[in-house]
Design a protein around this motif. Sequence first.
Motif, PDB file in Angstrom:
ATOM      1  N   ILE A  82       0.843  -1.207   0.000  1.00 56.42           N
ATOM      2  CA  ILE A  82       0.000   0.000   0.000  1.00 56.42           C
ATOM      3  C   ILE A  82       0.874   1.251   0.000  1.00 56.42           C
ATOM      4  CG2 ILE A  82      -1.711   1.312   1.322  1.00 56.42           C
ATOM      5  CD1 ILE A  82      -2.750  -1.469   2.332  1.00 56.42           C
ATOM      6  N   VAL A  83       1.915   1.264   0.822  1.00 59.54           N
ATOM      7  CA  VAL A  83       2.838   2.399   0.904  1.00 59.54           C
ATOM      8  C   VAL A  83       3.520   2.637  -0.438  1.00 59.54           C
ATOM      9  CG1 VAL A  83       5.044   3.121   1.922  1.00 59.54           C
ATOM     10  CG2 VAL A  83       3.210   2.252   3.395  1.00 59.54           C
ATOM     11  N   LYS A  84       3.958   1.570  -1.087  1.00 59.66           N
ATOM     12  CA  LYS A  84       4.634   1.692  -2.389  1.00 59.66           C
ATOM     13  C   LYS A  84       3.675   2.077  -3.504  1.00 59.66           C
ATOM     14  CE  LYS A  84       8.372  -1.428  -1.185  1.00 59.66           C
ATOM     15  NZ  LYS A  84       8.944  -2.755  -1.355  1.00 59.66           N
ATOM     16  N   THR A  85       2.384   1.903  -3.254  1.00 59.00           N
ATOM     17  CA  THR A  85       1.369   2.322  -4.219  1.00 59.00           C
ATOM     18  C   THR A  85       1.132   3.833  -4.113  1.00 59.00           C
ATOM     19  OG1 THR A  85       0.342   0.148  -4.088  1.00 59.00           O
ATOM     20  CG2 THR A  85      -1.012   1.886  -4.999  1.00 59.00           C
ATOM     21  N   GLY A  86       1.559   4.424  -2.986  1.00 54.39           N
ATOM     22  CA  GLY A  86       1.444   5.871  -2.823  1.00 54.39           C
ATOM     23  C   GLY A  86       0.489   6.310  -1.729  1.00 54.39           C
ATOM     24  N   TYR A  87       0.073   5.394  -0.886  1.00 53.78           N
ATOM     25  CA  TYR A  87      -0.900   5.698   0.165  1.00 53.78           C
ATOM     26  C   TYR A  87      -0.367   5.327   1.542  1.00 53.78           C
ATOM     27  CZ  TYR A  87      -3.944   5.951  -3.869  1.00 53.78           C
ATOM     28  OH  TYR A  87      -4.489   6.301  -5.079  1.00 53.78           O
ATOM     29  N   ASP A  88      -0.860   6.032   2.564  1.00 55.80           N
ATOM     30  CA  ASP A  88      -0.525   5.677   3.939  1.00 55.80           C
ATOM     31  C   ASP A  88      -1.151   4.324   4.259  1.00 55.80           C
ATOM     32  OD1 ASP A  88       0.578   8.206   4.081  1.00 55.80           O
ATOM     33  OD2 ASP A  88      -0.993   9.041   5.356  1.00 55.80           O
ATOM     34  N   ALA A  89      -0.511   3.596   5.174  1.00 57.01           N
ATOM     35  CA  ALA A  89      -1.024   2.303   5.628  1.00 57.01           C
ATOM     36  C   ALA A  89      -0.841   2.258   7.142  1.00 57.01           C
ATOM     37  CB  ALA A  89      -0.285   1.157   4.956  1.00 57.01           C
ATOM     38  N   ASN A  90      -1.929   2.514   7.866  1.00 58.99           N
ATOM     39  CA  ASN A  90      -1.888   2.628   9.326  1.00 58.99           C
ATOM     40  C   ASN A  90      -0.853   3.675   9.723  1.00 58.99           C
ATOM     41  OD1 ASN A  90      -3.920   0.770   9.652  1.00 58.99           O
ATOM     42  ND2 ASN A  90      -2.602  -0.889  10.292  1.00 58.99           N
ATOM     43  N   ASP A  91       0.195   3.267  10.425  1.00 56.17           N
ATOM     44  CA  ASP A  91       1.198   4.206  10.910  1.00 56.17           C
ATOM     45  C   ASP A  91       2.317   4.476   9.906  1.00 56.17           C
ATOM     46  OD1 ASP A  91       1.944   1.540  11.145  1.00 56.17           O
ATOM     47  OD2 ASP A  91       3.253   1.898  12.862  1.00 56.17           O
ATOM     48  N   LEU A  92       2.312   3.808   8.775  1.00 60.81           N
ATOM     49  CA  LEU A  92       3.346   4.004   7.754  1.00 60.81           C
ATOM     50  C   LEU A  92       2.920   5.084   6.767  1.00 60.81           C
ATOM     51  CD1 LEU A  92       4.245   0.289   6.934  1.00 60.81           C
ATOM     52  CD2 LEU A  92       5.410   1.837   8.510  1.00 60.81           C
ATOM     53  N   VAL A  93       3.844   5.983   6.466  1.00 64.17           N
ATOM     54  CA  VAL A  93       3.571   7.084   5.541  1.00 64.17           C
ATOM     55  C   VAL A  93       3.846   6.624   4.118  1.00 64.17           C
ATOM     56  CG1 VAL A  93       4.215   9.455   4.926  1.00 64.17           C
ATOM     57  CG2 VAL A  93       4.180   8.748   7.322  1.00 64.17           C
ATOM     58  N   ALA A  94       3.041   7.107   3.194  1.00 63.78           N
ATOM     59  CA  ALA A  94       3.173   6.749   1.784  1.00 63.78           C
ATOM     60  C   ALA A  94       4.567   7.066   1.252  1.00 63.78           C
ATOM     61  CB  ALA A  94       2.130   7.511   0.967  1.00 63.78           C
ATOM     62  N   ASP A  95       5.041   6.219   0.349  1.00 59.64           N
ATOM     63  CA  ASP A  95       6.296   6.470  -0.351  1.00 59.64           C
ATOM     64  C   ASP A  95       6.145   7.769  -1.131  1.00 59.64           C
ATOM     65  OD1 ASP A  95       8.930   5.444  -1.584  1.00 59.64           O
ATOM     66  OD2 ASP A  95       7.654   5.819  -3.346  1.00 59.64           O
ATOM     67  N   GLU A  96       7.064   8.706  -0.914  1.00 53.11           N
ATOM     68  CA  GLU A  96       6.930  10.042  -1.498  1.00 53.11           C
ATOM     69  C   GLU A  96       6.905  10.032  -3.023  1.00 53.11           C
ATOM     70  OE1 GLU A  96       9.027  14.450  -1.248  1.00 53.11           O
ATOM     71  OE2 GLU A  96       9.725  12.849   0.065  1.00 53.11           O
ATOM     72  N   LYS A  97       7.805   9.280  -3.635  1.00 54.40           N
ATOM     73  CA  LYS A  97       7.850   9.228  -5.103  1.00 54.40           C
ATOM     74  C   LYS A  97       6.554   8.641  -5.667  1.00 54.40           C
ATOM     75  CE  LYS A  97      12.781   8.984  -6.060  1.00 54.40           C
ATOM     76  NZ  LYS A  97      13.847   8.188  -6.696  1.00 54.40           N
ATOM     77  N   SER A  98       6.083   7.563  -5.050  1.00 59.88           N
ATOM     78  CA  SER A  98       4.844   6.935  -5.514  1.00 59.88           C
ATOM     79  C   SER A  98       3.659   7.866  -5.320  1.00 59.88           C
ATOM     80  CB  SER A  98       4.604   5.616  -4.772  1.00 59.88           C
ATOM     81  OG  SER A  98       5.645   4.716  -5.011  1.00 59.88           O
ATOM     82  N   HIS A  99       3.617   8.536  -4.175  1.00 60.41           N
ATOM     83  CA  HIS A  99       2.525   9.460  -3.891  1.00 60.41           C
ATOM     84  C   HIS A  99       2.509  10.597  -4.901  1.00 60.41           C
ATOM     85  CE1 HIS A  99       0.772  13.073  -1.984  1.00 60.41           C
ATOM     86  NE2 HIS A  99      -0.152  12.213  -1.616  1.00 60.41           N
ATOM     87  N   ASP A 100       3.679  11.145  -5.213  1.00 59.51           N
ATOM     88  CA  ASP A 100       3.758  12.271  -6.143  1.00 59.51           C
ATOM     89  C   ASP A 100       3.376  11.887  -7.569  1.00 59.51           C
ATOM     90  OD1 ASP A 100       4.527  13.790  -3.994  1.00 59.51           O
ATOM     91  OD2 ASP A 100       6.655  13.835  -4.530  1.00 59.51           O
ATOM     92  N   LYS A 101       3.431  10.597  -7.898  1.00 56.37           N
ATOM     93  CA  LYS A 101       3.033  10.126  -9.231  1.00 56.37           C
ATOM     94  C   LYS A 101       1.522   9.922  -9.357  1.00 56.37           C
ATOM     95  CE  LYS A 101       7.341   7.767 -10.350  1.00 56.37           C
ATOM     96  NZ  LYS A 101       7.972   6.467 -10.607  1.00 56.37           N
ATOM     97  N   LEU A 102       0.826   9.926  -8.205  1.00 57.61           N
ATOM     98  CA  LEU A 102      -0.627   9.752  -8.237  1.00 57.61           C
ATOM     99  C   LEU A 102      -1.268  10.957  -8.919  1.00 57.61           C
ATOM    100  CD1 LEU A 102      -1.298   8.553  -4.574  1.00 57.61           C
ATOM    101  CD2 LEU A 102      -1.305   7.143  -6.639  1.00 57.61           C
TER     102      LEU A 102
END
Length: 113
Positions: A82-102
Motif C-alpha cells: 500500500i505504501v509503495k502504491t502511494g498511500y498511507d497504511a496505518n502508521d506508515l507514511v506513503a512512499d513520497e515518489k509513488s505518492h507524487d506520481k498519483l
Amino acid sequence: MKKNLITFIATFFLVTGFAFAQKEKEVKIKTSAICEMCKERIERNLGLSKGVTASILDLDKNVVTVKYNPKRTNEEAIKQTIVKTGYDANDLVADEKSHDKLPACCQKTAEKH
C-alpha cells in the motif's frame, strides 16, 4: 468405478479448499485513499501481491480489508504494498515518489470527491 473416482476427486477438492480457507487470515488497514481511482489502484496492486486472496477498500472509512495466506505473505508486506502504491497504511507514511506520481485528485492534499 467411474462414480467412485468422481466422488473421490470432488471430496479431495472440497477438503483441500476447506483446509485452505481455515488457514486464511484477514487484516484491516487504514489508508489515505480518497476516491474510486484510489480504490481501484490499491485493490489491483494488492490483488497482484503474492499471498493476497482478496481485498476490499471501504472509502467511507478509508479502511482496506485484506484476506491473505500467512504462509505466503504477512501484514507488514501488505502494508508495504500500500505504501509503495502511494498511500498511507496505518502508521506508515506513503512512499513520497509513488505518492507524487498519483493523479492530483488522489493525493493527500486533495478533498474527497
